[in-house]
Design a protein around this motif. Sequence first.
Motif, short mmCIF file in Angstrom:
data_model
loop_
_atom_site.label_atom_id
_atom_site.label_comp_id
_atom_site.label_asym_id
_atom_site.label_seq_id
_atom_site.Cartn_x
_atom_site.Cartn_y
_atom_site.Cartn_z
N TYR A 154 14.87 74.40 -40.17
CA TYR A 154 14.08 75.58 -39.61
C TYR A 154 14.44 75.85 -38.12
CZ TYR A 154 10.04 77.11 -42.39
OH TYR A 154 9.23 77.69 -43.61
N LYS A 155 14.47 74.90 -37.16
CA LYS A 155 15.00 75.08 -35.93
C LYS A 155 16.24 76.01 -35.70
CE LYS A 155 13.15 70.65 -34.03
NZ LYS A 155 13.58 69.53 -33.53
N ARG A 156 17.31 76.04 -36.71
CA ARG A 156 18.22 76.60 -36.70
C ARG A 156 18.41 77.81 -37.65
NH1 ARG A 156 22.35 73.03 -34.96
NH2 ARG A 156 21.55 70.92 -34.43
N HIS A 157 17.38 78.27 -38.14
CA HIS A 157 17.20 79.28 -39.02
C HIS A 157 17.11 80.45 -38.25
CE1 HIS A 157 16.07 82.07 -42.48
NE2 HIS A 157 15.19 82.37 -41.75
N GLY A 158 18.05 81.55 -38.49
CA GLY A 158 18.03 82.70 -37.83
C GLY A 158 18.96 82.71 -36.57
N LYS A 159 19.50 81.59 -36.15
CA LYS A 159 20.32 81.25 -35.13
C LYS A 159 21.58 80.93 -35.71
CE LYS A 159 16.16 79.76 -32.62
NZ LYS A 159 15.49 78.65 -31.99
N GLU A 160 21.54 79.70 -36.34
CA GLU A 160 23.08 79.31 -36.74
C GLU A 160 23.06 79.47 -38.32
OE1 GLU A 160 23.85 75.43 -35.14
OE2 GLU A 160 22.32 75.81 -33.49
N ILE A 161 21.87 79.16 -39.00
CA ILE A 161 21.92 79.54 -40.40
C ILE A 161 21.07 80.19 -40.98
CG2 ILE A 161 22.86 76.95 -40.70
CD1 ILE A 161 19.93 76.13 -41.14
N ASP A 162 21.13 80.72 -42.31
CA ASP A 162 20.19 81.32 -42.97
C ASP A 162 19.52 80.36 -44.03
OD1 ASP A 162 18.71 83.04 -44.56
OD2 ASP A 162 20.23 84.54 -45.18
N PHE A 163 18.36 79.77 -43.74
CA PHE A 163 17.93 78.76 -44.59
C PHE A 163 17.12 79.23 -45.67
CE2 PHE A 163 14.65 74.97 -44.52
CZ PHE A 163 15.19 74.49 -45.62
N ARG A 164 17.64 79.01 -47.06
CA ARG A 164 17.08 79.65 -48.31
C ARG A 164 16.19 78.93 -48.91
NH1 ARG A 164 19.92 84.47 -50.01
NH2 ARG A 164 20.69 85.28 -48.03
N GLY A 165 15.95 77.55 -48.66
CA GLY A 165 15.05 77.01 -49.27
C GLY A 165 15.67 75.57 -49.98
N LEU A 166 14.58 74.91 -50.73
CA LEU A 166 14.91 73.48 -51.18
C LEU A 166 15.00 73.50 -52.85
CD1 LEU A 166 12.06 71.50 -49.31
CD2 LEU A 166 14.42 72.05 -48.84
N ILE A 167 15.94 72.83 -53.33
CA ILE A 167 16.30 72.69 -54.97
C ILE A 167 15.71 71.32 -55.03
CG2 ILE A 167 17.70 72.97 -56.77
CD1 ILE A 167 19.39 74.88 -55.19
N ALA A 168 14.57 71.20 -55.61
CA ALA A 168 14.14 69.58 -56.08
C ALA A 168 14.92 69.03 -57.10
CB ALA A 168 12.60 69.61 -56.19
N VAL A 169 15.72 68.12 -57.27
CA VAL A 169 16.45 67.62 -58.23
C VAL A 169 16.00 66.19 -58.76
CG1 VAL A 169 18.87 67.48 -59.18
CG2 VAL A 169 18.53 69.01 -57.41
N PRO A 170 15.28 66.34 -59.72
CA PRO A 170 14.73 64.98 -60.43
C PRO A 170 16.11 64.01 -60.59
CG PRO A 170 13.64 66.78 -61.44
CD PRO A 170 14.80 67.28 -60.83
N THR A 171 16.18 63.05 -60.17
CA THR A 171 17.30 61.92 -60.40
C THR A 171 16.97 61.04 -61.59
OG1 THR A 171 16.43 60.63 -58.84
CG2 THR A 171 18.26 62.15 -58.10
N TYR A 172 17.29 61.28 -62.50
CA TYR A 172 16.99 60.47 -63.96
C TYR A 172 18.03 59.28 -64.00
CZ TYR A 172 13.84 64.07 -65.88
OH TYR A 172 12.87 64.82 -66.04
N PRO A 173 17.77 58.31 -64.71
CA PRO A 173 18.53 57.18 -64.86
C PRO A 173 19.78 57.46 -65.90
CG PRO A 173 16.68 56.54 -65.98
CD PRO A 173 16.18 57.94 -65.43
N GLY A 174 19.44 58.13 -67.10
CA GLY A 174 20.39 58.62 -68.12
C GLY A 174 21.54 59.54 -67.91
#
Length: 419
Positions: free
Chosen positions: A259-279
């Motif tokens: 967030y601090k770097r958004h618009g200054k060094e990066i264009d922060f597009r969000g989060l991709i929540a990835v479930p980490t399954y065992p199989g």
Amino acid sequence: MSGMKLNLDIIEIKDICFGENNDIKDGTLVIDKKGLIEYLADPVFAKIDIQLAKPGDSARIIPVKDVIEPRIKEESETSFPGIIGDFGDCGEGTTKVLRGCSVVSTGTIVGFQEGIIDMSGPGAEYTRYSKLNNVVLVIDTIEGIKPAEHEAAVRIAGLKAAHYLAKSALGEEADYQETYQLGPVKEELPKVAIMYMIMAQGLLHDNYVYGVDAKKLHPTLLHPNEVFDGAIVNGCCVVAGDKYTTYDHQNNSLVQEFYKRHGKEIDFRGLIAVPTYPGLADKRRCCSSAVRMARLLGVDGVAIPEEGGGNPEADLMMICRGCEKNDIKTVMMLGPDGVEEPVADTAPEADAVINVGDCNEFVVLPPMERIIGDQNQVKYMSGGAEESIREDGSIRVSLSIIMGSVIGQGTLKMSSYVY
């Protein structure tokens, strides 16, 4: 998603004490202990006690299940959507925050991988929770309860306690306000996202998104404000040193840095929540889908912080390979340095790795005047053993037993060096 605006009204809590009514007076959170115990009553609880642990106290909290920052929506007066609150206003509007305090849950052990918080001494330097005014729930359950039921009851009790305390903030004037909004980017900057790995491994190794067990989920696109606003909560008994507590989700340092770097060094597009399954089949399904989401977002790079270790490292490498194959640069953040503790999987594409510390380093934690919980449980916990407890009351343990000492967010700015 750029239109979502979240205001965090920060009320600084400098001290905590018990009193007749819940209140905030000159930076002191006053807690109605009897009222809180009654609010948390559950047929599966044999006993509930509330204790206070403040920075600098000669106190050790053991074993710790979760740490939660009290937050509440100003308009709807709810918290933790899908569990206590509704979904509609998550990530938007105004949320009251009791900054400087937390709810910590402990008592009879839930899983073998709970942790330790020392409020003073050398152990306090390895965890950010030692700097908080902690309201500790000491909960003993009835005999015969199943581990999953035990975990669920204690987890919900912690969230309810945080909600109960946060209600004191309603109507209080904020000491300052933090505003989070992904505003438009005026120039061409690297487009980046965070692959937010969510534990979904079963056997008490699960987190929850909007109240839903991550084992039931497919990769999900989230606005970073949703994470700050309680959309993800901990329900996980992975090794304490690299476990994300609910507090860590609410105050995710990597998201804050982006967030601090958004618009200054990066264009922060969000989060991709990835479930980490065992199989393997579920890993392939989720990791492939997460890469497709990144491609759809048009990102140039992703950061992949790890929670836990071992099995989830297969997910790390799958995401890394998939992204790099599609010209999306990857940086991963994890604890094992490959020497003291081997990484369970590797890939030649994984050429940018930030190490956040060696959880196998041993420390001796001195005796404390007060033990909140049961120090004997250290012999059953990851990082401890039968011989950990010494005659003088000190304990010799590895950093893996200290809450949040080497989490993938890199909160404590630790690292490992190979010579």
